[in-house]
Design a protein around this motif. Structure first.
Motif, PDB file in Angstrom:
ATOM      1  N   ILE A 249      -7.877   1.863  -0.753  1.00  0.00           N
ATOM      2  CA  ILE A 249      -8.265   0.662  -0.005  1.00  0.00           C
ATOM      3  C   ILE A 249      -9.777   0.483   0.020  1.00  0.00           C
ATOM      4  O   ILE A 249     -10.282  -0.646  -0.056  1.00  0.00           O
ATOM      5  CB  ILE A 249      -7.701   0.747   1.433  1.00  0.00           C
TER       6      ILE A 249
ATOM      7  N   ASN B  75      -3.397   4.303   0.074  1.00  0.00           N
ATOM      8  CA  ASN B  75      -4.219   4.422   1.284  1.00  0.00           C
ATOM      9  C   ASN B  75      -5.369   5.405   1.101  1.00  0.00           C
ATOM     10  O   ASN B  75      -6.429   5.280   1.705  1.00  0.00           O
ATOM     11  CB  ASN B  75      -3.355   4.799   2.494  1.00  0.00           C
TER      12      ASN B  75
ATOM     13  N   LEU C 211      -1.185  -5.106   2.424  1.00  0.00           N
ATOM     14  CA  LEU C 211      -2.612  -5.409   2.445  1.00  0.00           C
ATOM     15  C   LEU C 211      -2.839  -6.806   1.889  1.00  0.00           C
ATOM     16  O   LEU C 211      -2.412  -7.137   0.784  1.00  0.00           O
ATOM     17  CB  LEU C 211      -3.391  -4.382   1.602  1.00  0.00           C
TER      18      LEU C 211
ATOM     19  N   VAL D 115       0.861  -1.185   0.000  1.00  0.00           N
ATOM     20  CA  VAL D 115       0.000   0.000   0.000  1.00  0.00           C
ATOM     21  C   VAL D 115       0.899   1.237   0.000  1.00  0.00           C
ATOM     22  O   VAL D 115       1.825   1.350   0.810  1.00  0.00           O
ATOM     23  CB  VAL D 115      -0.928   0.026   1.236  1.00  0.00           C
TER      24      VAL D 115
ATOM     25  N   ILE E 156      -2.220  -0.120  -5.048  1.00  0.00           N
ATOM     26  CA  ILE E 156      -3.153   0.240  -3.985  1.00  0.00           C
ATOM     27  C   ILE E 156      -2.586   1.432  -3.217  1.00  0.00           C
ATOM     28  O   ILE E 156      -1.415   1.443  -2.839  1.00  0.00           O
ATOM     29  CB  ILE E 156      -3.372  -0.942  -3.012  1.00  0.00           C
TER      30      ILE E 156
END
Length: 233
Positions: free
Chosen positions: A198, A127, A17, A6, A125
């Motif tokens: 996320i 946050n 993650l 992440v 990905i």
């Protein structure tokens, strides 16, 4: 269970993650992918192409010359297909091109693409994906810091519409912003990298992993998200 790094908007790795193996860890089904992509592209066709037959074109009411004695083939109208300005034989007519694809096949195709993106490190990905104000320069800086190759097409999938992000990416030819509820196979395949926060990952896992509807997934994520003080409920 598959996992990925992440990143924050500065391009720094901040966390790990774990992802749903059912959604991000399957072996891509190429046959289903081909069928779903074909159907989606076919369904985009309007089916409005049309030509006129010899009965529909204007003119040609008079016989061009007499039936006998000219040595030429008999003709009844100058609007026959062999004449200039004549009708078209077996030309296209408006008709629907729609192809139905079962819901399970569509979802399997999306899971296949997402698994392939993760396996090839093309799924990024973050946050959070938000901007304080719409600014193309800020969006370019974010894309440069994230592990996306320069000049490659990037698809950013948001859990909810963010006008600042949409406006910031609007003038970037290689970037596109899309709401996660509009996820489809063609857009995922057309872009080299997929960037999602996320919350988007959770929405995808609820819908394509647990089988929830889009509305149920959005409602569940909204309930899990704490409301900040001073913000409207």
């Amino acid at each position: 269970m598959p996992s990925t790094t992440v990143y924050n908007l500065a391009g720094e790795a901040v966390d790990k993650l774990e992802l749903s193996e059912q959604v991000f860890g399957i072996t891509p089904n190429m046959a289903v992918l081909h069928q779903v992509v074909t159907a989606q592209l076919v369904n985009r066709r309007q089916g409005t192409a049309s030509t006129k037959t010899r009965a529909e074109v204007s003119g040609g009411n008079k016989k061009p010359y007499r039936q006998k004695g000219t040595g030429r083939a008999r003709q009844g109208s100058t609007r026959a297909p062999q004449f200039r300005g004549g009708g078209t034989v077996f030309g296209p007519k408006p008709h629907p091109y729609h192809q139905d694809v079962p819901k399970k096949m569509r979802r399997l195709a999306i899971r296949s693409v997402l698994s392939d993106k993760l396996a090839n490190e093309n799924l990024i990905i973050v946050n959070d994906l938000s901007l304080e104000q719409p600014r193309t320069k800020d969006m370019l800086a974010i894309l440069e810091k994230l592990p996306t190759s320069e000049g490659k097409r990037v698809l950013m999938m948001l859990p909810q519409r963010d006008e600042n992000v949409v406006l910031s990416a609007r003038n970037i030819p290689t970037a596109k912003v899309q709401h996660v509820s509009s996820i489809n196979v063609v857009e995922l395949l057309k872009h080299d990298f997929v960037v999602m926060p996320i919350k988007t990952v959770k929405w995808i896992e609820l819908v394509f992993g647990e089988g929830l509807s889009a509305e149920e997934a959005s409602k569940k994520i909204a309930e899990e998200t704490p409301v900040e003080s001073g913000s409207e409920a």
